[in-house]
Design an enzyme around this catalytic site. Sequence first.
Site, PDB file in Angstrom:
ATOM      1  N   HIS A 210       0.853  -1.765   0.063  1.00  0.00           N
ATOM      2  CA  HIS A 210      -0.005  -0.190   0.128  1.00  0.00           C
ATOM      3  C   HIS A 210       0.990   1.445  -0.250  1.00  0.00           C
ATOM      4  O   HIS A 210       0.137   2.049  -0.251  1.00  0.00           O
ATOM      5  CB  HIS A 210      -0.937   0.253   1.089  1.00  0.00           C
TER       6      HIS A 210
HETATM    7  C1  UD1 Z   1      -2.210   5.473   5.357  1.00  0.00           C
HETATM    8  C2  UD1 Z   1      -0.825   6.237   6.540  1.00  0.00           C
HETATM    9  C3  UD1 Z   1      -0.278   5.079   6.146  1.00  0.00           C
HETATM   10  C4  UD1 Z   1      -1.304   3.518   6.841  1.00  0.00           C
HETATM   11  C5  UD1 Z   1      -1.736   3.133   5.939  1.00  0.00           C
HETATM   12  C6  UD1 Z   1      -2.674   1.908   6.704  1.00  0.00           C
HETATM   13  C7  UD1 Z   1      -0.166   8.200   6.124  1.00  0.00           C
HETATM   14  C8  UD1 Z   1       0.170   9.269   5.807  1.00  0.00           C
HETATM   15  N1  UD1 Z   1      -0.299   7.121   5.533  1.00  0.00           N
HETATM   16  O1  UD1 Z   1      -2.160   5.708   4.629  1.00  0.00           O
HETATM   17  O2  UD1 Z   1       0.629   5.081   7.647  1.00  0.00           O
HETATM   18  O3  UD1 Z   1       0.527   2.843   6.452  1.00  0.00           O
HETATM   19  O4  UD1 Z   1      -2.447   4.185   6.245  1.00  0.00           O
HETATM   20  O5  UD1 Z   1      -3.423   1.561   5.999  1.00  0.00           O
HETATM   21  O6  UD1 Z   1      -0.951   8.450   7.353  1.00  0.00           O
HETATM   22  N2  UD1 Z   1      -9.109   5.319   1.524  1.00  0.00           N
HETATM   23  C9  UD1 Z   1     -10.755   4.757   1.951  1.00  0.00           C
HETATM   24  N3  UD1 Z   1     -11.106   3.783   2.631  1.00  0.00           N
HETATM   25  C10 UD1 Z   1     -10.902   3.736   4.476  1.00  0.00           C
HETATM   26  C11 UD1 Z   1      -9.590   4.949   3.972  1.00  0.00           C
HETATM   27  C12 UD1 Z   1      -8.974   5.079   2.779  1.00  0.00           C
HETATM   28  O7  UD1 Z   1     -11.202   3.997   0.840  1.00  0.00           O
HETATM   29  O8  UD1 Z   1     -11.481   3.968   4.648  1.00  0.00           O
HETATM   30  C13 UD1 Z   1      -9.031   4.624   0.633  1.00  0.00           C
HETATM   31  C14 UD1 Z   1      -8.970   6.436  -0.183  1.00  0.00           C
HETATM   32  O9  UD1 Z   1      -8.997   5.896  -1.903  1.00  0.00           O
HETATM   33  C15 UD1 Z   1      -7.951   6.870   0.205  1.00  0.00           C
HETATM   34  C16 UD1 Z   1      -6.805   6.046  -0.033  1.00  0.00           C
HETATM   35  O10 UD1 Z   1      -7.486   4.898   0.800  1.00  0.00           O
HETATM   36  O11 UD1 Z   1      -7.751   8.550  -0.842  1.00  0.00           O
HETATM   37  C17 UD1 Z   1      -5.508   6.424   1.000  1.00  0.00           C
HETATM   38  O12 UD1 Z   1      -6.051   6.777   2.559  1.00  0.00           O
HETATM   39  P1  UD1 Z   1      -5.517   7.671   3.224  1.00  0.00           P
HETATM   40  O13 UD1 Z   1      -5.404   7.390   4.783  1.00  0.00           O
HETATM   41  O14 UD1 Z   1      -4.895   8.417   2.969  1.00  0.00           O
HETATM   42  O15 UD1 Z   1      -4.072   6.996   3.596  1.00  0.00           O
HETATM   43  P2  UD1 Z   1      -3.467   5.769   3.531  1.00  0.00           P
HETATM   44  O16 UD1 Z   1      -3.052   4.975   2.353  1.00  0.00           O
HETATM   45  O17 UD1 Z   1      -4.975   4.276   3.624  1.00  0.00           O
END
Ligand code: UD1
Length: 368
Positions: A210
């Site tokens: 991820h």
């Molecule tokens: C975040 C953390 C990362 C951690 C990871 C674990 C930061 C910078 N990154 O990354 O350190 O290892 O979580 O999973 O804080 N999305 C969903 N559902 C959700 C949440 C996210 O569909 O409940 C999708 C959305 O498209 C979103 C993308 O995932 O834009 C990324 O989510 P985000 O929380 O920005 O970062 P992660 O890649 O999950």
Amino acid sequence: MSRPYRVLSIVGARPNFMKVAPIVAELGRHPDTFTSRIVHTGQHYDEKLSKVFFEDLGIPRPDVNLNVGSGSHAQQTAAVMAAFEPVLLEHAPDVVLVVGDVNSTIACALVATKLGVTVAHVEAGLRSRDRSMPEEVNRVLTDQISDLLFTTEESAADNLVREGIARESVHFVGNVMIDTLLQHRDKARALDTPRRNGLSAKAYGLLTLHRPSNVDDPAAFEQLLSALSEIARDVPIVFPVHPRTRPRVASSPLATAMVADGRLRLLEPLPYLEFVGLMESSAVVLTDSGGIQEETTILGVPCLTLRENTERPVTITHGTNHLVGTSPERILASWRGLDRTAAAPPPPPLWDGRAAVRIVEVLRQQSS
Ligand code: UD1
């Protein structure tokens, strides 16, 4: 008698839940000394990334949910800050406890320190020395504004002192993620997740990906898959797909071909206990996660980390982790050279299931 010491713990994203769970449980064992409240920022909001972990880990329901959701780094961090400030003022805690390195961690630490509230950072001092990783920026900045720095491995204190942090603020307590793992290992085994998915013990690989550097660019993703598709000729690969990674998998020709011939099995993100069960019985774990490098170290499962660096060097010196980078040749060579029968090394110092007890003892000293 003096009033209880008020601890406000922050969770936001999936890896935070297993870190906060044992601390909140331990605080709850001392109700005369502490009051414990939980704020969920809502950074992760999908049921499979959030709610199931509260159930699996027995974490009390959050007292407050900020519901910030997804966004750019600036939007997400700013939204957490703006939503958290009034909550902090209302709850008036003695300490704000943040864990790990996600955007919610730095956002809440920054709000707290500006309001003069003590900040405790659990998992302080880890450094990849790669500032292109959003988590590295979050780690460095959170540590700079924290008052109590709880570390998981001995290298962390040196990193912190090098950055000008007083050694007296640093408390080497061990690893709360391992507290949770040791506490739930038997329950995870009892679920028999591999067999229920038609998998035989030690006859499959488990993949998680991820990191933006691996999954945001289609070419980088395809390059990683080219190595994984070769490994998958030896052992089929099971892949619970993070939402961030889903579009990349859907548009990948190689992933489509591997799924079609059975080398790759795609799953939804898994609940904690099922994932631990799959990890423990796998022949190899392939990952770019931080926490999984630690969990495989304790489970004694070989881990190939698909990154150029790790902020968790003890998993290499004392564990089963191999930093294999992202070049297909190196990944394949590491897989072929792996001694899968090697005995698991003894655990790193203080990864003994008692980190939360040590943290709460330091907090108790603060309260008196
Ligand atoms: C975040 C953390 C990362 C951690 C990871 C674990 C930061 C910078 N990154 O990354 O350190 O290892 O979580 O999973 O804080 N999305 C969903 N559902 C959700 C949440 C996210 O569909 O409940 C999708 C959305 O498209 C979103 C993308 O995932 O834009 C990324 O989510 P985000 O929380 O920005 O970062 P992660 O890649 O999950």
